[in-house]
Design a protein around this motif. Structure first.
Motif, short mmCIF file in Angstrom:
data_model
loop_
_atom_site.label_atom_id
_atom_site.label_comp_id
_atom_site.label_asym_id
_atom_site.label_seq_id
_atom_site.Cartn_x
_atom_site.Cartn_y
_atom_site.Cartn_z
N ILE A 9 -35.00 -32.83 51.90
CA ILE A 9 -35.52 -31.96 50.83
C ILE A 9 -36.45 -32.69 49.85
O ILE A 9 -37.16 -32.03 49.09
CB ILE A 9 -34.37 -31.31 50.03
CG1 ILE A 9 -33.57 -32.34 49.25
CG2 ILE A 9 -33.48 -30.51 50.96
CD1 ILE A 9 -32.51 -31.74 48.36
N GLU A 10 -36.46 -34.03 49.88
CA GLU A 10 -37.30 -34.75 48.92
C GLU A 10 -38.37 -35.62 49.56
O GLU A 10 -39.42 -35.85 48.97
CB GLU A 10 -36.43 -35.62 48.00
CG GLU A 10 -35.57 -34.80 47.05
CD GLU A 10 -34.84 -35.67 46.05
OE1 GLU A 10 -34.91 -36.92 46.17
OE2 GLU A 10 -34.20 -35.12 45.14
N ASN A 11 -38.11 -36.12 50.76
CA ASN A 11 -39.08 -37.00 51.41
C ASN A 11 -40.00 -36.17 52.31
O ASN A 11 -39.56 -35.56 53.28
CB ASN A 11 -38.33 -38.05 52.24
CG ASN A 11 -39.28 -39.06 52.86
OD1 ASN A 11 -40.48 -39.04 52.58
ND2 ASN A 11 -38.75 -39.93 53.69
N GLY A 12 -41.28 -36.15 52.02
CA GLY A 12 -42.23 -35.34 52.78
C GLY A 12 -42.85 -36.05 53.96
O GLY A 12 -43.82 -35.56 54.54
N VAL A 72 -27.97 -34.00 45.58
CA VAL A 72 -28.59 -35.29 45.93
C VAL A 72 -29.18 -36.01 44.72
O VAL A 72 -29.57 -37.18 44.82
CB VAL A 72 -29.69 -35.10 47.00
CG1 VAL A 72 -29.12 -34.44 48.25
CG2 VAL A 72 -30.85 -34.27 46.46
N SER A 73 -29.26 -35.33 43.59
CA SER A 73 -29.85 -35.95 42.41
C SER A 73 -28.91 -37.01 41.84
O SER A 73 -27.70 -36.78 41.69
CB SER A 73 -30.14 -34.88 41.35
OG SER A 73 -30.66 -35.47 40.19
N GLU A 74 -29.47 -38.17 41.51
CA GLU A 74 -28.65 -39.24 40.93
C GLU A 74 -28.29 -38.92 39.48
O GLU A 74 -27.21 -39.27 39.02
CB GLU A 74 -29.42 -40.56 41.01
CG GLU A 74 -29.64 -41.03 42.45
CD GLU A 74 -30.38 -42.35 42.49
OE1 GLU A 74 -30.76 -42.86 41.41
OE2 GLU A 74 -30.59 -42.87 43.60
N LYS A 75 -29.21 -38.27 38.77
CA LYS A 75 -28.94 -37.83 37.40
C LYS A 75 -29.01 -36.31 37.36
O LYS A 75 -30.07 -35.72 37.17
CB LYS A 75 -29.96 -38.44 36.44
CG LYS A 75 -29.90 -39.96 36.40
CD LYS A 75 -30.93 -40.53 35.43
CE LYS A 75 -30.85 -42.06 35.39
NZ LYS A 75 -31.86 -42.64 34.47
N LYS A 76 -27.86 -35.70 37.58
CA LYS A 76 -27.80 -34.25 37.78
C LYS A 76 -28.25 -33.46 36.55
O LYS A 76 -29.00 -32.50 36.65
CB LYS A 76 -26.39 -33.85 38.20
CG LYS A 76 -26.00 -34.40 39.57
CD LYS A 76 -24.59 -34.04 39.94
CE LYS A 76 -24.27 -34.41 41.39
NZ LYS A 76 -24.67 -35.78 41.76
N PHE A 79 -31.97 -33.52 36.16
CA PHE A 79 -32.67 -32.61 37.07
C PHE A 79 -32.54 -31.16 36.62
O PHE A 79 -33.51 -30.40 36.63
CB PHE A 79 -32.12 -32.74 38.49
CG PHE A 79 -32.58 -31.64 39.40
CD1 PHE A 79 -33.87 -31.62 39.90
CD2 PHE A 79 -31.74 -30.58 39.73
CE1 PHE A 79 -34.31 -30.60 40.72
CE2 PHE A 79 -32.16 -29.55 40.54
CZ PHE A 79 -33.46 -29.55 41.04
N ILE A 80 -31.34 -30.76 36.20
CA ILE A 80 -31.09 -29.37 35.80
C ILE A 80 -32.02 -28.97 34.66
O ILE A 80 -32.54 -27.85 34.64
CB ILE A 80 -29.62 -29.18 35.40
CG1 ILE A 80 -28.72 -29.30 36.64
CG2 ILE A 80 -29.39 -27.83 34.72
CD1 ILE A 80 -27.24 -29.32 36.34
N PHE A 81 -32.24 -29.88 33.71
CA PHE A 81 -33.07 -29.55 32.55
C PHE A 81 -34.51 -30.04 32.71
O PHE A 81 -35.28 -29.98 31.75
CB PHE A 81 -32.45 -30.15 31.29
CG PHE A 81 -31.14 -29.52 30.91
CD1 PHE A 81 -31.11 -28.26 30.33
CD2 PHE A 81 -29.94 -30.17 31.17
CE1 PHE A 81 -29.91 -27.66 29.99
CE2 PHE A 81 -28.73 -29.58 30.84
CZ PHE A 81 -28.71 -28.32 30.25
N SER A 82 -34.87 -30.48 33.91
CA SER A 82 -36.25 -30.88 34.17
C SER A 82 -37.11 -29.64 34.44
O SER A 82 -36.60 -28.52 34.58
CB SER A 82 -36.32 -31.83 35.36
OG SER A 82 -35.97 -31.15 36.55
#
Length: 234
Positions: A9-12, A72-76, A79-82
């Motif tokens: 989902i993150e590596n293209g 998969v996010s290291e800082k959940k 990410f949620i508030f990004s």
């Protein structure tokens, strides 16, 4: 498992991640198309039912994607508030809020579905360049916006003093004159409000010349920033 999911989902750069990206992009575009179709009058009940099924399918897929990205996010929380986290949430939120509720009373929530199109930014390299360009030129853009607001105010003040006595119904105050300033500085010129005095027309000429420059300046700023962004990546 977590690393495999992150790769998809993150590596293209892998085949699976490219397939996943194309699949999500296709769903986003189809979702926007179905959103437009739903506005057509006199749709058959069967058609509306099929559109509803497809909307449910899209929401399920987008919800799974959102949950996996949090997983998969290291800082959940980050990410949620990004930016992307908020866009992903807004893409599915209207569906869940409207469950069991008459959509006619929450019609405005349906427009939040348009935020799905912003999800394409994540998968589009050109948009990533644009995003980087905006970030690198944010000081110049903010300065340009500030100068534009100042010029808009001065334009409203100037036309007010020229046209207030001749057209009190259109230029009764500086606040009313701001509409004229906006459509003149942006060179739109709807024609619903225009000067009739000689001084007002001469003033308008200079404001139009300034407006042409205002339209051109951000184009130069962003194009220059885009060039720097592409060169930096190369």
């Amino acid at each position: 498992m977590k690393e495999k999911v992150r790769t998809i989902i993150e590596n293209g750069d892998t085949t699976s991640s490219r397939v996943f990206a194309f699949f999500i992009q296709g769903l986003i575009l189809l979702s926007v198309v179905t959103f437009s179709i739903e506005t057509l009058p006199d749709l058959e009940p069967d058609t509306r039912f099929l559109l509803r099924i497809f909307e449910t399918f899209c929401v399920v897929i987008f919800s799974i994607e959102y949950i996996l990205r949090i997983y998969v996010s290291e800082k959940k929380l980050k990410f949620i508030f990004s930016f992307y986290g908020i866009i992903d949430l807004l893409a599915i939120l209207p569906f869940y809020i409207a469950m069991g509720v008459d959509l006619r009373s929450l019609r405005a929530l349906r427009f939040l579905r348009l935020f799905r199109i912003l999800k394409l930014v994540r998968y589009n390299k050109a948009m990533n360049h644009f995003n980087a360009a905006i970030k690198s030129a944010k000081e110049e853009i903010l300065l340009f916006i500030l100068i534009t607001l100042i010029l808009m105010y001065f334009s409203a003040v100037g036309i007010y003093y020229f046209e207030n006595e001749a057209q009190p119904e259109h230029f009764s105050s500086i606040f009313d004159s701001l509409w004229w300033a906006i459509i003149t500085l942006t060179t739109v010129g709807y024609g619903d409000v225009y000067p009739v005095t000689v001084g007002g027309r001469i003033f308008t000429f200079f404001i139009l010349m300034i407006g042409l420059g205002i339209v051109a300046i951000p184009t130069g700023i962003i194009s220059s920033a885009l060039t720097r962004s592409v060169d930096k990546k190369d």
